[in-house]
Design a protein around this motif. Structure first.
Motif, PDB file in Angstrom:
ATOM      1  N   VAL A 340       0.854  -1.185   0.000  1.00 23.73           N
ATOM      2  CA  VAL A 340       0.000   0.000   0.000  1.00 23.73           C
ATOM      3  C   VAL A 340       0.893   1.239   0.000  1.00 23.73           C
ATOM      4  O   VAL A 340       1.813   1.346   0.816  1.00 23.73           O
ATOM      5  CB  VAL A 340      -0.937   0.015   1.224  1.00 23.73           C
ATOM      6  N   LYS A 341       0.622   2.160  -0.900  1.00 23.17           N
ATOM      7  CA  LYS A 341       1.425   3.378  -0.996  1.00 23.17           C
ATOM      8  C   LYS A 341       1.181   4.271   0.219  1.00 23.17           C
ATOM      9  O   LYS A 341       0.039   4.460   0.644  1.00 23.17           O
ATOM     10  CB  LYS A 341       1.081   4.146  -2.277  1.00 23.17           C
ATOM     11  N   ARG A 342       2.277   4.815   0.778  1.00 25.68           N
ATOM     12  CA  ARG A 342       2.125   5.745   1.896  1.00 25.68           C
ATOM     13  C   ARG A 342       2.767   7.088   1.598  1.00 25.68           C
ATOM     14  O   ARG A 342       2.865   7.945   2.478  1.00 25.68           O
ATOM     15  CB  ARG A 342       2.705   5.142   3.180  1.00 25.68           C
ATOM     16  N   GLY A 343       3.215   7.315   0.365  1.00 25.51           N
ATOM     17  CA  GLY A 343       3.846   8.558  -0.056  1.00 25.51           C
ATOM     18  C   GLY A 343       4.593   8.322  -1.345  1.00 25.51           C
ATOM     19  O   GLY A 343       4.695   7.189  -1.823  1.00 25.51           O
ATOM     20  N   MET A 344       5.119   9.370  -1.940  1.00 25.78           N
ATOM     21  CA  MET A 344       5.842   9.229  -3.198  1.00 25.78           C
ATOM     22  C   MET A 344       7.128   8.418  -2.984  1.00 25.78           C
ATOM     23  O   MET A 344       8.012   8.831  -2.239  1.00 25.78           O
ATOM     24  CB  MET A 344       6.171  10.604  -3.781  1.00 25.78           C
ATOM     25  N   GLY A 345       7.186   7.271  -3.610  1.00 24.69           N
ATOM     26  CA  GLY A 345       8.335   6.397  -3.461  1.00 24.69           C
ATOM     27  C   GLY A 345       8.357   5.630  -2.151  1.00 24.69           C
ATOM     28  O   GLY A 345       9.352   4.979  -1.831  1.00 24.69           O
ATOM     29  N   LEU A 346       7.270   5.715  -1.381  1.00 24.68           N
ATOM     30  CA  LEU A 346       7.179   5.068  -0.069  1.00 24.68           C
ATOM     31  C   LEU A 346       6.026   4.075  -0.066  1.00 24.68           C
ATOM     32  O   LEU A 346       4.911   4.411  -0.484  1.00 24.68           O
ATOM     33  CB  LEU A 346       6.968   6.111   1.028  1.00 24.68           C
ATOM     34  N   TRP A 347       6.274   2.864   0.421  1.00 26.06           N
ATOM     35  CA  TRP A 347       5.258   1.813   0.447  1.00 26.06           C
ATOM     36  C   TRP A 347       5.275   1.102   1.789  1.00 26.06           C
ATOM     37  O   TRP A 347       6.314   1.006   2.443  1.00 26.06           O
ATOM     38  CB  TRP A 347       5.526   0.790  -0.661  1.00 26.06           C
ATOM     39  N   THR A 348       4.104   0.613   2.191  1.00 27.21           N
ATOM     40  CA  THR A 348       3.988  -0.231   3.379  1.00 27.21           C
ATOM     41  C   THR A 348       3.610  -1.636   2.935  1.00 27.21           C
ATOM     42  O   THR A 348       2.619  -1.814   2.221  1.00 27.21           O
ATOM     43  CB  THR A 348       2.936   0.307   4.361  1.00 27.21           C
ATOM     44  N   LEU A 349       4.409  -2.624   3.332  1.00 28.64           N
ATOM     45  CA  LEU A 349       4.192  -4.011   2.957  1.00 28.64           C
ATOM     46  C   LEU A 349       3.836  -4.819   4.201  1.00 28.64           C
ATOM     47  O   LEU A 349       4.473  -4.668   5.250  1.00 28.64           O
ATOM     48  CB  LEU A 349       5.446  -4.610   2.312  1.00 28.64           C
ATOM     49  N   THR A 350       2.828  -5.680   4.091  1.00 24.61           N
ATOM     50  CA  THR A 350       2.439  -6.537   5.214  1.00 24.61           C
ATOM     51  C   THR A 350       2.272  -7.971   4.723  1.00 24.61           C
ATOM     52  O   THR A 350       1.851  -8.218   3.593  1.00 24.61           O
ATOM     53  CB  THR A 350       1.126  -6.070   5.857  1.00 24.61           C
TER      54      THR A 350
END
Length: 485
Positions: A340-350
């Motif tokens: 899930v994207k959390r910002g430009m170039g930043l992702w959260t993976l679970t």
């Protein structure tokens, strides 16, 4: 009154911080054997260890010295490539790798020759610290060496949150063992019974009990070697559903790694961020292959394929990699993450990994415009297992070091600087590097032996798709049972 004074002193100690000294010898070290920069100088290793300890706990004041005379008080002194130390002031703990140093380690009340008659005594505790540190330091990795210091500080000086969660029964925990065991039986009796009556699972549980699970390298290798349904249910109940050990690991926020700001001449946007992760998929059956990585518990497994692909929302990520199990056989292992994207170039993976939820923050650090290579950073935690971890990856289309990225080129400097923004030096990586004069250009990640095995045992690269990892594993087990009939 005396108890209150001791408690106050302990609190003040935690506030004041911890003092660590690395004594660096001369010459080259055994660190970075499969890295782009093998055999760094001992002083460079010590300097990087001092910097990384502050990442795990900012209260740690870590220093480096080539003067082998210790005249100031320190909590932990670590001898790196040193054969003699003069202690004018005795530290709480002196650690050394016995393979590269003749310095005799001690910890607390324990010194070489001491005989701990009671396993819960201070002498026994110190002996365990020395033995554990020797095992970790012998691996010649900065991650393991940092944990050797962190565990020593936590055992002998004061609480270190990143290693505070201990899900093993131990003499140091005392009466807490009984409370934890009672909760396990009360909450997870059936799962425990099934695990201990299944021979492969019981073997894995016994091996995990023999390890300190804060040793992420050793514990993860055992876990990926025994992926039984019983072990998964055991972990899910004890750790994730009931948190029998009150673990509460957090994602480390240091260093603050900046995301790539511009790609292909334009500011990085949502589409570009997705394109970089998806990489070469579906033109190839994988997005990227890992050239090298920085975490010995995860990035050091060979032949790692990264597969990012679209989901109904965000992306899916299916890493596929080879594991040499505890009985010496090789198997392919697969994971399934929601991105899930959390910002430009930043992702959260679970993901749910063998009964434990892991959450990771990923950052796109840099990427060549033609997708010939990319550097990705992650910081994650398995909260209920009490484990926090970090790493960074250099990826390419084929797993080989990028063409033209030789020492002295702008591309090489760019890759080095990208890892530098992650707080990492190139000698901390595992897997592969550019050709170096006098060293055979061989990739640990993709050597001929591994590639021959992969040709005979093709990796399972089909995307798992829009189902949970639990559902996929159940389907795999049904298929395995059907084919074995």
């Amino acid at each position: 009154m005396i108890f209150s004074l001791l408690l106050l002193l302990a609190v003040l100690k935690c506030v004041a911080g911890f003092r660590v000294l690395f004594l660096a010898g001369e010459g080259k070290s055994p660190y970075g054997a499969t890295s782009p920069c093998p055999e760094p100088e001992w002083h460079d290793v010590a300097s990087q260890l001092a910097a990384r300890l502050r990442v795990f706990d900012e209260r740690i004041d870590a220093r480096v010295s080539t003067n082998l005379r210790v005249s100031e008080p320190y909590d932990v002194v670590v001898a790196l490539g040193v054969d003699d130390v003069v202690l004018e002031t005795r530290p709480t703990c002196l650690l050394a790798d016995p393979a590269v140093s003749s310095v005799e380690a001690f910890a607390g009340d324990y010194a070489p020759g001491s005989r701990p008659f009671l396993p819960w005594s201070p002498i026994a505790r110190g002996k365990r610290v020395v033995e554990q540190a020797a095992t970790l330091l012998a691996r010649a990795s900065t991650e393991d060496s940092c944990y050797a210091v962190l565990l020593a500080l936590h055992a002998l000086v004061g609480p270190i949150p990143v290693v505070a969660a201990d899900i093993n029964p131990s003499w140091d925990k005392g009466f807490r063992n009984i409370l934890e065991f009672a909760k396990m039986i009360r909450c997870c009796g059936p799962e425990i019974f099934r695990a201990l009556t299944d021979p492969p699972t019981k073997k894995a549980v016994d091996l995990l009990n023999s390890l300190d699970l804060r040793d992420q390298v050793g514990s993860y290798r055992v876990i990926v070697s025994t992926e039984t349904e019983e072990l998964e249910a055991f972990s899910l109940c004890i750790l994730q559903q009931n948190n029998c050990f009150n673990a509460d690991a957090e994602i480390l926020t240091r260093p603050a790694v900046p995301a790539l700001a511009e790609w292909r001449g334009r500011p990085l946007d949502d589409e570009a961020s997705r394109d970089i992760l998806v990489g070469h998929f579906p033109e190839l059956t994988w997005s990227w292959k890992i050239v090298c990585g920085a975490n010995p518990a995860y990035d050091a497994f060979p032949m790692q394929h990264q597969i990012f692909y679209p989901a109904r929302q965000g992306l899916w990520y299916d890493p596929v990699f080879c594991v040499e199990t505890i009985d010496g056989t090789r198997v392919w292992t697969k994971r399934h993450y929601r991105c899930v994207k959390r910002g430009m170039g930043l992702w959260t993976l679970t993901t749910l990994d063998n009964g434990v939820v892991s959450k990771e923050h990923w950052t796109i650090v840099d990427c060549e415009d033609d997708l010939s290579w990319a550097v990705l950073y992650y910081s994650g935690a398995a909260k209920a297992a009490g484990q926090s971890y970090q790493g960074a990856l250099l990826c390419s289309r084929d797993g080989k070091w990028p063409d033209g990225a030789h020492v002295g080129t702008s591309t090489y400097d760019r890759i080095r600087d990208a890892f530098g923004r992650c707080g990492l030096e190139l000698f901390e990586l595992y897997g592969h590097g550019p050709p170096i004069e006098g060293r055979r250009d061989a990739s640990f990640m993709w050597n001929d032996d591994f590639l021959q095995w992969a040709a005979d045992n093709p990796p399972p690269l089909d995307p798992i798709g829009d189902i949970s990892i639990m559902a996929w594993k159940r389907a795999q087990r049904r298929l395995l049972k059907t084919t074995s009939l």
